[in-house]
Design a protein around this motif. Structure first.
Motif, PDB file in Angstrom:
ATOM      1  N   GLN A 192      62.269  28.372  48.387  1.00  0.00           N
ATOM      2  CA  GLN A 192      63.321  27.698  47.766  1.00  0.00           C
ATOM      3  C   GLN A 192      64.567  28.437  47.327  1.00  0.00           C
ATOM      4  O   GLN A 192      64.106  29.728  47.311  1.00  0.00           O
ATOM      5  CB  GLN A 192      62.832  27.329  46.327  1.00  0.00           C
ATOM      6  CG  GLN A 192      61.878  26.077  46.492  1.00  0.00           C
ATOM      7  CD  GLN A 192      62.264  24.944  45.605  1.00  0.00           C
ATOM      8  OE1 GLN A 192      62.782  25.268  44.036  1.00  0.00           O
ATOM      9  NE2 GLN A 192      62.265  23.706  45.882  1.00  0.00           N
ATOM     10  N   ARG A 193      65.572  28.287  47.601  1.00  0.00           N
ATOM     11  CA  ARG A 193      66.685  29.049  47.410  1.00  0.00           C
ATOM     12  C   ARG A 193      67.064  29.243  45.806  1.00  0.00           C
ATOM     13  O   ARG A 193      66.860  28.273  44.883  1.00  0.00           O
ATOM     14  CB  ARG A 193      68.074  28.509  47.817  1.00  0.00           C
ATOM     15  CG  ARG A 193      69.141  29.370  47.688  1.00  0.00           C
ATOM     16  CD  ARG A 193      70.498  28.593  47.794  1.00  0.00           C
ATOM     17  NE  ARG A 193      70.385  27.871  49.026  1.00  0.00           N
ATOM     18  CZ  ARG A 193      70.432  28.097  50.369  1.00  0.00           C
ATOM     19  NH1 ARG A 193      70.520  29.505  50.751  1.00  0.00           N
ATOM     20  NH2 ARG A 193      70.387  27.187  51.381  1.00  0.00           N
ATOM     21  N   PRO A 194      67.057  30.682  45.448  1.00  0.00           N
ATOM     22  CA  PRO A 194      67.301  30.610  43.960  1.00  0.00           C
ATOM     23  C   PRO A 194      68.733  30.189  43.425  1.00  0.00           C
ATOM     24  O   PRO A 194      69.355  29.999  44.494  1.00  0.00           O
ATOM     25  CB  PRO A 194      67.219  32.561  43.869  1.00  0.00           C
ATOM     26  CG  PRO A 194      66.692  32.990  45.152  1.00  0.00           C
ATOM     27  CD  PRO A 194      66.850  31.850  46.228  1.00  0.00           C
ATOM     28  N   PRO A 195      68.682  29.812  42.434  1.00  0.00           N
ATOM     29  CA  PRO A 195      70.006  29.098  41.999  1.00  0.00           C
ATOM     30  C   PRO A 195      71.320  29.883  42.090  1.00  0.00           C
ATOM     31  O   PRO A 195      71.187  31.238  42.017  1.00  0.00           O
ATOM     32  CB  PRO A 195      69.719  28.718  40.328  1.00  0.00           C
ATOM     33  CG  PRO A 195      68.591  29.591  39.905  1.00  0.00           C
ATOM     34  CD  PRO A 195      67.755  29.933  41.344  1.00  0.00           C
ATOM     35  N   ARG A 196      72.403  29.348  42.268  1.00  0.00           N
ATOM     36  CA  ARG A 196      73.483  29.973  42.558  1.00  0.00           C
ATOM     37  C   ARG A 196      74.573  29.501  41.459  1.00  0.00           C
ATOM     38  O   ARG A 196      74.642  28.380  40.907  1.00  0.00           O
ATOM     39  CB  ARG A 196      74.251  29.436  43.929  1.00  0.00           C
ATOM     40  CG  ARG A 196      73.491  29.995  45.042  1.00  0.00           C
ATOM     41  CD  ARG A 196      73.417  31.438  45.250  1.00  0.00           C
ATOM     42  NE  ARG A 196      73.093  32.129  46.535  1.00  0.00           N
ATOM     43  CZ  ARG A 196      71.875  32.624  46.786  1.00  0.00           C
ATOM     44  NH1 ARG A 196      70.981  32.412  46.261  1.00  0.00           N
ATOM     45  NH2 ARG A 196      71.783  33.049  48.192  1.00  0.00           N
ATOM     46  N   LYS A 197      75.563  30.360  41.052  1.00  0.00           N
ATOM     47  CA  LYS A 197      76.669  30.091  40.481  1.00  0.00           C
ATOM     48  C   LYS A 197      77.601  28.965  41.084  1.00  0.00           C
ATOM     49  O   LYS A 197      77.667  29.053  42.284  1.00  0.00           O
ATOM     50  CB  LYS A 197      77.461  31.296  39.920  1.00  0.00           C
ATOM     51  CG  LYS A 197      76.639  32.480  39.100  1.00  0.00           C
ATOM     52  CD  LYS A 197      77.548  33.415  38.841  1.00  0.00           C
ATOM     53  CE  LYS A 197      76.929  34.803  38.443  1.00  0.00           C
ATOM     54  NZ  LYS A 197      75.926  34.733  37.227  1.00  0.00           N
ATOM     55  N   THR A 198      78.183  28.278  40.249  1.00  0.00           N
ATOM     56  CA  THR A 198      79.052  27.347  40.931  1.00  0.00           C
ATOM     57  C   THR A 198      80.494  28.084  41.230  1.00  0.00           C
ATOM     58  O   THR A 198      80.793  29.183  40.637  1.00  0.00           O
ATOM     59  CB  THR A 198      79.555  26.388  39.667  1.00  0.00           C
ATOM     60  OG1 THR A 198      80.422  26.796  38.625  1.00  0.00           O
ATOM     61  CG2 THR A 198      78.204  25.545  39.293  1.00  0.00           C
ATOM     62  N   VAL A 199      81.294  27.202  42.091  1.00  0.00           N
ATOM     63  CA  VAL A 199      82.497  27.961  42.601  1.00  0.00           C
ATOM     64  C   VAL A 199      83.504  28.160  41.234  1.00  0.00           C
ATOM     65  O   VAL A 199      84.205  29.009  41.090  1.00  0.00           O
ATOM     66  CB  VAL A 199      83.222  26.809  43.249  1.00  0.00           C
ATOM     67  CG1 VAL A 199      84.672  27.277  43.929  1.00  0.00           C
ATOM     68  CG2 VAL A 199      82.445  26.618  44.817  1.00  0.00           C
ATOM     69  N   GLU A 200      83.297  27.235  40.207  1.00  0.00           N
ATOM     70  CA  GLU A 200      84.339  27.342  39.203  1.00  0.00           C
ATOM     71  C   GLU A 200      83.848  28.543  38.409  1.00  0.00           C
ATOM     72  O   GLU A 200      84.752  29.252  37.696  1.00  0.00           O
ATOM     73  CB  GLU A 200      84.101  26.256  38.166  1.00  0.00           C
ATOM     74  CG  GLU A 200      84.713  24.892  38.778  1.00  0.00           C
ATOM     75  CD  GLU A 200      83.880  24.176  39.791  1.00  0.00           C
ATOM     76  OE1 GLU A 200      82.553  24.301  40.144  1.00  0.00           O
ATOM     77  OE2 GLU A 200      84.615  23.525  40.829  1.00  0.00           O
ATOM     78  N   GLU A 201      82.373  28.934  38.258  1.00  0.00           N
ATOM     79  CA  GLU A 201      82.214  30.027  37.397  1.00  0.00           C
ATOM     80  C   GLU A 201      82.386  31.473  38.012  1.00  0.00           C
ATOM     81  O   GLU A 201      82.531  32.432  37.356  1.00  0.00           O
ATOM     82  CB  GLU A 201      80.284  30.091  37.393  1.00  0.00           C
ATOM     83  CG  GLU A 201      79.868  29.033  36.428  1.00  0.00           C
ATOM     84  CD  GLU A 201      78.388  29.230  36.403  1.00  0.00           C
ATOM     85  OE1 GLU A 201      77.706  29.434  35.483  1.00  0.00           O
ATOM     86  OE2 GLU A 201      77.717  28.877  37.540  1.00  0.00           O
TER      87      GLU A 201
END
Ligand SMILES: Cc1cc2nc3c(=O)[nH]c(=O)nc-3n(C[C@H](O)[C@H](O)[C@H](O)COP(=O)(O)O)c2cc1C
Length: 178
Positions: free
Chosen positions: A164-173
């Motif tokens: 599974q891909r580890p979570p990513r920050k959003t573009v906005e963040e």
């Protein structure tokens, strides 16, 4: 494969099949790396490719910590990524162009490595970038010259896992628009 698919498919692989990767595929990956942009086209990244079974065994035992040895247990190829220091980000007279000094060499190496890694993904191969490695042992074992800085070790092989891909920050963040 579309670029978006390749980018989505690339994940760090920490379990490999006991299956060889041909030199031809490695050369294709490194060729794609050479097409990356570099500081004033200085092209300082270098690759030290380990494929021999005996040397792979020695390298894993001497140059990687235990957890990374386990991550790349069956990986048939390890690529040590280096760059020739004091060139990218430097003028001919040897003075740095700005405050990042050899940071530009590392920057170029990262761009170069990502081309290699995305090409590996397109070829159906898994990869793992390892920054946790023993620089001194690598230099000694492979006799890497003092003018090359050792950056990462990249494992390449056929994946035996679909992580599974580890979570990513959003573009906005991560983005500021002005
Ligand atoms: C510069 C760098 C060094 C890394 N070093 C290690 C490492 O030593 N061992 C490891 O298991 N993963 C290492 N990784 C992999 C990261 O943990 C991984 O890229 C991150 O968790 C995101 O997961 P993904 O690659 O599957 O998207 C490294 C990644 C980078 C870019």
């Amino acid at each position: 494969m579309e670029l978006n698919d390749i980018i989505n498919q690339r994940k760090s692989i920490r379990k490999y099949k006991d299956q060889d990767v041909s030199k031809q595929l490695i050369d294709e990956m490194i060729h794609c790396a050479t097409l990356a942009e570099t500081w004033k086209n200085s092209q300082t990244p270098r690759y030290h490719v380990i494929q021999s079974k005996e040397l792979l065994k020695q390298f894993k035992a001497q140059c990687l910590p235990e957890f990374n040895q386990k991550n790349v247990e069956n990986a048939p190829v390890l690529i040590v990524s280096t760059f020739v220091k004091d060139r990218a980000g430097y003028q001919r007279n040897g003075s740095p162009d700005n405050e990042l000094n050899n940071g530009w060499g590392i920057y170029d190496t990262g761009l170069h490595n990502q081309n290699l890694i995305l090409k590996a993904t397109e070829l159906g191969l898994g990869t793992l970038v390892m920054g946790i490695r023993n620089e001194r042992s690598i230099r000694k074992l492979l006799e890497i010259p003092a003018n090359e800085m050792i950056v990462s070790v990249i494992a390449v092989g056929y994946s035996d896992i679909d992580p599974q891909r580890p979570p990513r920050k959003t573009v906005e963040e991560i983005t500021h628009y002005y």
